[in-house]
Design a protein around this motif. Structure first.
Motif, PDB file in Angstrom:
ATOM      1  N   ILE A  75       0.848  -1.211   0.000  1.00 40.22           N
ATOM      2  CA  ILE A  75       0.000   0.000   0.000  1.00 40.22           C
ATOM      3  C   ILE A  75       0.874   1.248   0.000  1.00 40.22           C
ATOM      4  O   ILE A  75       0.609   2.203  -0.737  1.00 40.22           O
ATOM      5  CB  ILE A  75      -0.965  -0.014   1.215  1.00 40.22           C
ATOM      6  N   LYS A  76       1.938   1.240   0.790  1.00 42.20           N
ATOM      7  CA  LYS A  76       2.865   2.384   0.811  1.00 42.20           C
ATOM      8  C   LYS A  76       3.466   2.619  -0.576  1.00 42.20           C
ATOM      9  O   LYS A  76       3.542   3.752  -1.054  1.00 42.20           O
ATOM     10  CB  LYS A  76       3.997   2.148   1.819  1.00 42.20           C
ATOM     11  N   ASN A  77       3.922   1.525  -1.206  1.00 41.30           N
ATOM     12  CA  ASN A  77       4.522   1.649  -2.538  1.00 41.30           C
ATOM     13  C   ASN A  77       3.518   2.170  -3.558  1.00 41.30           C
ATOM     14  O   ASN A  77       3.844   3.034  -4.376  1.00 41.30           O
ATOM     15  CB  ASN A  77       5.089   0.304  -3.004  1.00 41.30           C
ATOM     16  N   ASP A  78       2.305   1.637  -3.528  1.00 41.51           N
ATOM     17  CA  ASP A  78       1.276   2.107  -4.466  1.00 41.51           C
ATOM     18  C   ASP A  78       0.954   3.575  -4.232  1.00 41.51           C
ATOM     19  O   ASP A  78       0.794   4.350  -5.181  1.00 41.51           O
ATOM     20  CB  ASP A  78      -0.002   1.260  -4.341  1.00 41.51           C
ATOM     21  N   THR A  79       0.867   3.982  -2.975  1.00 45.46           N
ATOM     22  CA  THR A  79       0.592   5.378  -2.638  1.00 45.46           C
ATOM     23  C   THR A  79       1.729   6.267  -3.116  1.00 45.46           C
ATOM     24  O   THR A  79       1.489   7.338  -3.679  1.00 45.46           O
ATOM     25  CB  THR A  79       0.388   5.536  -1.113  1.00 45.46           C
ATOM     26  N   LYS A  81       3.787   5.671  -5.586  1.00 45.67           N
ATOM     27  CA  LYS A  81       3.709   5.753  -7.055  1.00 45.67           C
ATOM     28  C   LYS A  81       2.631   6.739  -7.488  1.00 45.67           C
ATOM     29  O   LYS A  81       2.844   7.558  -8.392  1.00 45.67           O
ATOM     30  CB  LYS A  81       3.412   4.378  -7.657  1.00 45.67           C
ATOM     31  N   GLU A  82       1.467   6.666  -6.839  1.00 53.60           N
ATOM     32  CA  GLU A  82       0.381   7.605  -7.179  1.00 53.60           C
ATOM     33  C   GLU A  82       0.806   9.043  -6.944  1.00 53.60           C
ATOM     34  O   GLU A  82       0.518   9.924  -7.755  1.00 53.60           O
ATOM     35  CB  GLU A  82      -0.868   7.305  -6.334  1.00 53.60           C
ATOM     36  N   MET A  83       1.483   9.287  -5.816  1.00 54.54           N
ATOM     37  CA  MET A  83       1.930  10.647  -5.504  1.00 54.54           C
ATOM     38  C   MET A  83       2.939  11.126  -6.544  1.00 54.54           C
ATOM     39  O   MET A  83       2.901  12.287  -6.963  1.00 54.54           O
ATOM     40  CB  MET A  83       2.531  10.694  -4.097  1.00 54.54           C
ATOM     41  N   GLU A  84       3.847  10.247  -6.968  1.00 57.29           N
ATOM     42  CA  GLU A  84       4.830  10.614  -7.993  1.00 57.29           C
ATOM     43  C   GLU A  84       4.140  10.946  -9.310  1.00 57.29           C
ATOM     44  O   GLU A  84       4.488  11.926  -9.971  1.00 57.29           O
ATOM     45  CB  GLU A  84       5.848   9.482  -8.196  1.00 57.29           C
ATOM     46  N   TYR A  85       3.154  10.135  -9.718  1.00 55.41           N
ATOM     47  CA  TYR A  85       2.416  10.408 -10.951  1.00 55.41           C
ATOM     48  C   TYR A  85       1.708  11.744 -10.870  1.00 55.41           C
ATOM     49  O   TYR A  85       1.717  12.532 -11.820  1.00 55.41           O
ATOM     50  CB  TYR A  85       1.405   9.294 -11.248  1.00 55.41           C
ATOM     51  N   LYS A  86       1.091  12.019  -9.730  1.00 54.95           N
ATOM     52  CA  LYS A  86       0.391  13.301  -9.550  1.00 54.95           C
ATOM     53  C   LYS A  86       1.381  14.462  -9.633  1.00 54.95           C
ATOM     54  O   LYS A  86       1.091  15.489 -10.226  1.00 54.95           O
ATOM     55  CB  LYS A  86      -0.347  13.348  -8.205  1.00 54.95           C
TER      56      LYS A  86
END
Length: 187
Positions: A75-79, A81-86
């Motif tokens: 979950i941390k890794n997915d979060t 990644k999402e923050m980096e994409y944003k």
């Protein structure tokens, strides 16, 4: 981690597989899960991002059960990644906004915006005048000029969407060139 060529387990720091000699790439450095198939005893290998393993020998599927610590880390890794994409999206949006502002400033400095507005007003007046004296050739040319000037202004103001920022200047130039057929038809 495991070799993507032969599936052999390799050390994290390895550059080559000790079994087959294949070069280890970043794709190989994803965390891999390896389990024995309950049906046939064959070895099943998959990325840790998969929730199920598929046995290549007997075709059975098996659900991978991770502990809470693994799920929290996922979950941390997915979060992250999402923050980096944003963050990348915001940076891209900022860059597009800068480019638009730069193009708008160049357009204002070029004077095409003022020419387009004045051209639209003058074309509207000539259109009314040409229509009232039944000069249909001039009516058509002036109507086209008016449409070009108005489209130029609307594109620049983003009322009409257009990705190419050179179009308003082109439309204004064509509108100005239509003065020539107007003058010829006026004789």
């Amino acid at each position: 981690m495991f070799c993507s060529n032969c599936g052999e387990k390799i050390e994290d720091s390895s550059s080559f597989c000790k079994n087959c000699g294949a070069k280890i790439t970043n794709n190989d450095k994803t965390e891999r899960v390896q389990l024995k198939c309950k049906e046939c005893g064959g070895v099943m290998t998959a990325d840790s991002s998969n929730k199920t393993l598929h046995c290549p020998y007997c075709g059975s599927d098996e659900v991978i059960v991770y502990g809470d610590a693994v799920e929290v880390e996922r979950i941390k890794n997915d979060t992250y990644k999402e923050m980096e994409y944003k963050k990348w999206e915001r940076a891209d949006e900022k860059e597009r906004k800068k480019e638009k502002e730069k193009a708008d400033e160049a357009y204002r400095k070029s004077g095409f915006g003022i020419v387009a507005i004045i051209g639209a007003i003058v074309s509207a007046l000539f259109l009314i005048g040409s229509y009232s004296i039944n000069r249909w050739g001039n009516v058509v040319v002036t109507a086209i000029q008016l449409l070009l000037f108005v489209a130029s202004v609307f594109i620049r103001k983003d009322i009409i969407k257009c990705s190419n920022r050179g179009i308003p200047a082109l439309l204004t130039t064509i509108g100005l060139l239509l003065i020539i057929p107007f003058l010829i038809l006026s004789k």
